[in-house]
Design an enzyme around this catalytic site. Structure first.
Site, mmCIF file in Angstrom:
data_model
loop_
_atom_site.group_PDB
_atom_site.id
_atom_site.type_symbol
_atom_site.label_atom_id
_atom_site.label_comp_id
_atom_site.label_asym_id
_atom_site.label_seq_id
_atom_site.Cartn_x
_atom_site.Cartn_y
_atom_site.Cartn_z
ATOM 1 N N GLN A 1 -10.368 -2.678 -11.636
ATOM 2 C CA GLN A 1 -9.794 -3.043 -10.337
ATOM 3 C C GLN A 1 -10.592 -4.167 -9.691
ATOM 4 O O GLN A 1 -10.042 -5.123 -9.147
ATOM 5 C CB GLN A 1 -9.800 -1.818 -9.419
ATOM 6 C CG GLN A 1 -9.071 -2.034 -8.133
ATOM 7 C CD GLN A 1 -7.606 -2.331 -8.386
ATOM 8 O OE1 GLN A 1 -6.964 -1.674 -9.184
ATOM 9 N NE2 GLN A 1 -7.098 -3.348 -7.748
ATOM 10 N N HIS B 1 -9.836 -7.898 -10.253
ATOM 11 C CA HIS B 1 -8.589 -8.523 -9.770
ATOM 12 C C HIS B 1 -8.864 -9.706 -8.852
ATOM 13 O O HIS B 1 -8.269 -10.769 -8.998
ATOM 14 C CB HIS B 1 -7.743 -7.507 -8.995
ATOM 15 C CG HIS B 1 -6.720 -6.838 -9.841
ATOM 16 N ND1 HIS B 1 -5.775 -7.531 -10.552
ATOM 17 C CD2 HIS B 1 -6.466 -5.534 -10.080
ATOM 18 C CE1 HIS B 1 -5.007 -6.681 -11.204
ATOM 19 N NE2 HIS B 1 -5.407 -5.462 -10.946
ATOM 20 N N GLU C 1 -3.578 2.739 -3.375
ATOM 21 C CA GLU C 1 -2.518 2.222 -4.244
ATOM 22 C C GLU C 1 -2.594 2.926 -5.606
ATOM 23 O O GLU C 1 -1.622 3.459 -6.100
ATOM 24 C CB GLU C 1 -2.717 0.702 -4.420
ATOM 25 C CG GLU C 1 -1.698 0.066 -5.343
ATOM 26 C CD GLU C 1 -2.067 -1.377 -5.699
ATOM 27 O OE1 GLU C 1 -3.238 -1.769 -5.525
ATOM 28 O OE2 GLU C 1 -1.179 -2.103 -6.175
ATOM 29 N N HIS C 2 -3.794 2.925 -6.194
ATOM 30 C CA HIS C 2 -4.015 3.626 -7.463
ATOM 31 C C HIS C 2 -5.015 4.750 -7.214
ATOM 32 O O HIS C 2 -6.048 4.522 -6.566
ATOM 33 C CB HIS C 2 -4.631 2.696 -8.512
ATOM 34 C CG HIS C 2 -3.842 1.450 -8.760
ATOM 35 N ND1 HIS C 2 -4.143 0.250 -8.170
ATOM 36 C CD2 HIS C 2 -2.764 1.226 -9.532
ATOM 37 C CE1 HIS C 2 -3.292 -0.673 -8.572
ATOM 38 N NE2 HIS C 2 -2.426 -0.118 -9.398
ATOM 39 N N ASP D 1 -0.678 -0.286 -15.636
ATOM 40 C CA ASP D 1 -0.535 -1.701 -15.271
ATOM 41 C C ASP D 1 0.363 -2.432 -16.260
ATOM 42 O O ASP D 1 1.032 -3.399 -15.904
ATOM 43 C CB ASP D 1 -1.906 -2.394 -15.265
ATOM 44 C CG ASP D 1 -2.731 -2.021 -14.053
ATOM 45 O OD1 ASP D 1 -2.162 -1.479 -13.099
ATOM 46 O OD2 ASP D 1 -3.954 -2.268 -14.064
ATOM 47 N N HIS E 1 36.452 7.725 21.097
ATOM 48 C CA HIS E 1 36.033 8.599 19.985
ATOM 49 C C HIS E 1 36.728 9.968 20.094
ATOM 50 O O HIS E 1 37.250 10.505 19.123
ATOM 51 C CB HIS E 1 34.513 8.826 20.009
ATOM 52 C CG HIS E 1 33.712 7.690 19.447
ATOM 53 N ND1 HIS E 1 33.668 6.465 20.032
ATOM 54 C CD2 HIS E 1 32.918 7.606 18.341
ATOM 55 C CE1 HIS E 1 32.882 5.660 19.321
ATOM 56 N NE2 HIS E 1 32.417 6.342 18.285
#
Ligand code: NAD
Length: 445
Positions: free
Chosen positions: A270, A273, A339-340, A373, A432
């Site tokens: 990670q 990245h 996220e992960h 991934d 209505h």
């Protein structure tokens, strides 16, 4: 406590029992993203594309990507010569494609939901594809067939009739062959050779060669993200987006049974990245020696990475939180909403029922994030920044909307009529009430 002796690549360490509630809350926060300035920069770019179409795309690509194009789009069928791949690469993409297709195909909502809520009152719900979608695949120099797979396959499975893929051109003006190969496999109609806000604008508004789309999905840098937000808020182009995006992140829960080398490798996959990657290790009841074993592995493995310079910046901004129990670890993870989420604890599958917020979970020592991934089948376009509290990652239903219908029999209307008339009366909507009253009057004659 900061450990960074002699150029050692190390994370900060905190112990839950020693920190205040305020500090715990602070650890849950991501860096603040102020999009005002970026929105100010992308707005004129988008206006230019909207007004001048392809001519603006060509100029902006020359300016930002330093590539002079004659035409910004490739139209299917794509030239086979532009997607030549070596056999191993093709086999790897094909296997990833098959797994991702299998998992996303199983998600498709093909059955009409039919419920008779009371006798003679039948309600249904059925799915229809979003017809035209734009998929952003980031990176001019990066090769990202994986993101093309992760966006293109669910769009294909959902039955989108027009798939437009935008990606910045390579310096020679060509498209990355792996991306074009996947574009071909998922049945894309156009590949737009542009990046950034100009690519998003082209898909949102349409140009002479780029079809206007209904929804824009995919990750990208701050210009891409800001442009998606601007397009979504502009009712003149009537376009939706997948989700807000921030830097990628992982939270790893490790206990005494975890393999220190595996745990470190997941943290680093990670951290490489980007300099803004968020990496968190929650260490459950580890002794100092056990934690040191992970830290040693982080340093040793990081030093060997080609992207060590990025890791040198992202790892010191990351941290380890020492906790005593698995429950404390899960509680912190749920509050962080990663996220992960990677589970390196004993009997990791038993933890899943307690996980309330995460984009995707990687269960056990043989399930590195890298598999999700690329090729196991799950999607890698996931909610970051804590948005996994309320957003799902990209999936087949991202490219689908649901329509409901109802059909009442005379008997059904007769049974429901008084309820509807009463509620319409309370709300002061006489037309209505009347729409029911004129029918019920006939039925009750
Ligand atoms: P990108 O494709 O997102 O952006 C490149 C474009 O940005 C260029 O084409 C250019 O038009 C525009 N741009 C650059 N400088 C500009 C400026 N000063 N003004 C206006 N526009 C400008 O590629 P990137 O920049 O390499 O960023 C990739 C992003 O995507 C990263 O944030 C990365 O983390 C993310 N990413 C996410 C995933 C995922 O699936 N989650 C996968 C890969 C990459």
């Amino acid at each position: 406590l900061k450990k960074e002796e002699n150029g050692r690549i190390a994370m900060m360490t905190y112990d839950l029992k020693d920190i205040t509630a305020e500090k715990r809350s602070e650890l849950l926060l991501r860096p603040i993203i102020d999009s005002t300035e970026i929105i100010g920069r992308v707005t004129p770019i988008m206006k230019d594309v909207r007004q001048r179409g392809d001519a603006a795309l060509i100029d902006l690509t020359a300016k930002f990507d330093r590539v002079q194009l004659e035409c910004p789009t490739l139209k299917a069928p794509f030239d086979e010569k532009l997607m030549q791949l070596d056999p191993q690469t093709k086999a790897a993409i094909d296997q990833a494609y098959d797994n991702i297709f299998k998992f996303h195909d199983a998600q498709m909502d093909r059955d009409t939901l039919t419920v008779e809520t009371m006798p003679g009152v039948v309600c249904t719900r059925f799915a229809r594809p979003i017809e035209r979608v734009g998929l952003y695949v980031p990176g001019g120099t990066a090769v990202l067939p994986s993101t093309t797979l992760m966006l293109g396959i669910p769009a294909k499975v959902a039955g989108c009739s027009e798939i437009v893929i935008a990606t910045p051109p390579r310096p020679d003006g060509s498209v990355v062959p792996e991306v074009l190969y996947v574009a071909h496999k998922v049945g894309a109609s156009h590949v737009l050779l542009a990046g950034g806000a100009q690519a998003v604008a082209a898909m949102a508004y349409g140009t002479q060669t780029v079809p206007k789309v209904d929804k824009i999905c995919g990750p990208g840098n701050q210009y891409v993200t800001a442009a998606k937000m601007v397009a979504q808020n502009d009712t003149s182009c009537l376009v939706s987006i997948d989700m807000p995006a921030g830097p990628s992140e992982v939270l790893v829960i490790a206990d005494k049974t975890s393999n220190p080398a595996y745990t470190a490798s997941d943290l680093l996959s990670q951290a490489e990245h980007g300099v803004d990657s968020q990496v968190v290790l929650v260490a459950v009841d580890l002794t100092d020696a056990e934690l040191a074993a992970i830290e040693d592995q982080i340093h040793i493995q990081a030093s060997r990475l080609p992207r060590v310079d990025i890791v040198r910046q992202s790892i010191p901004k990351s941290y380890t939180l020492k906790v005593k129990t698995l429950d404390e670890a899960v509680s912190f993870s749920n509050d962080y909403a990663p996220e992960h989420l990677i589970l390196h604890n004993d009997k990791p599958e038993e933890l899943l029922p307690k996980i309330m917020h995460a984009g995707s979970v990687f269960v056990g020592q043989y399930s590195p994030e890298s598999c999700g991934d690329y090729a196991s089948g799950t999607n890698h376009t996931l909610p970051t920044y804590g948005y996994s509290r309320m957003y799902s990652g990209v999936n087949t239903l991202t490219f689908v909307k649901h329509i409901t219908s109802q059909q009442l029999t005379a008997d059904g209307l007769n049974r429901l009529g008084d309820t509807v008339m009463r509620l319409a009366e309370i709300e002061g909507l006489e037309a209505h009430r009347n729409a029911v009253a004129i029918r019920v009057a006939d039925l009750r004659k």
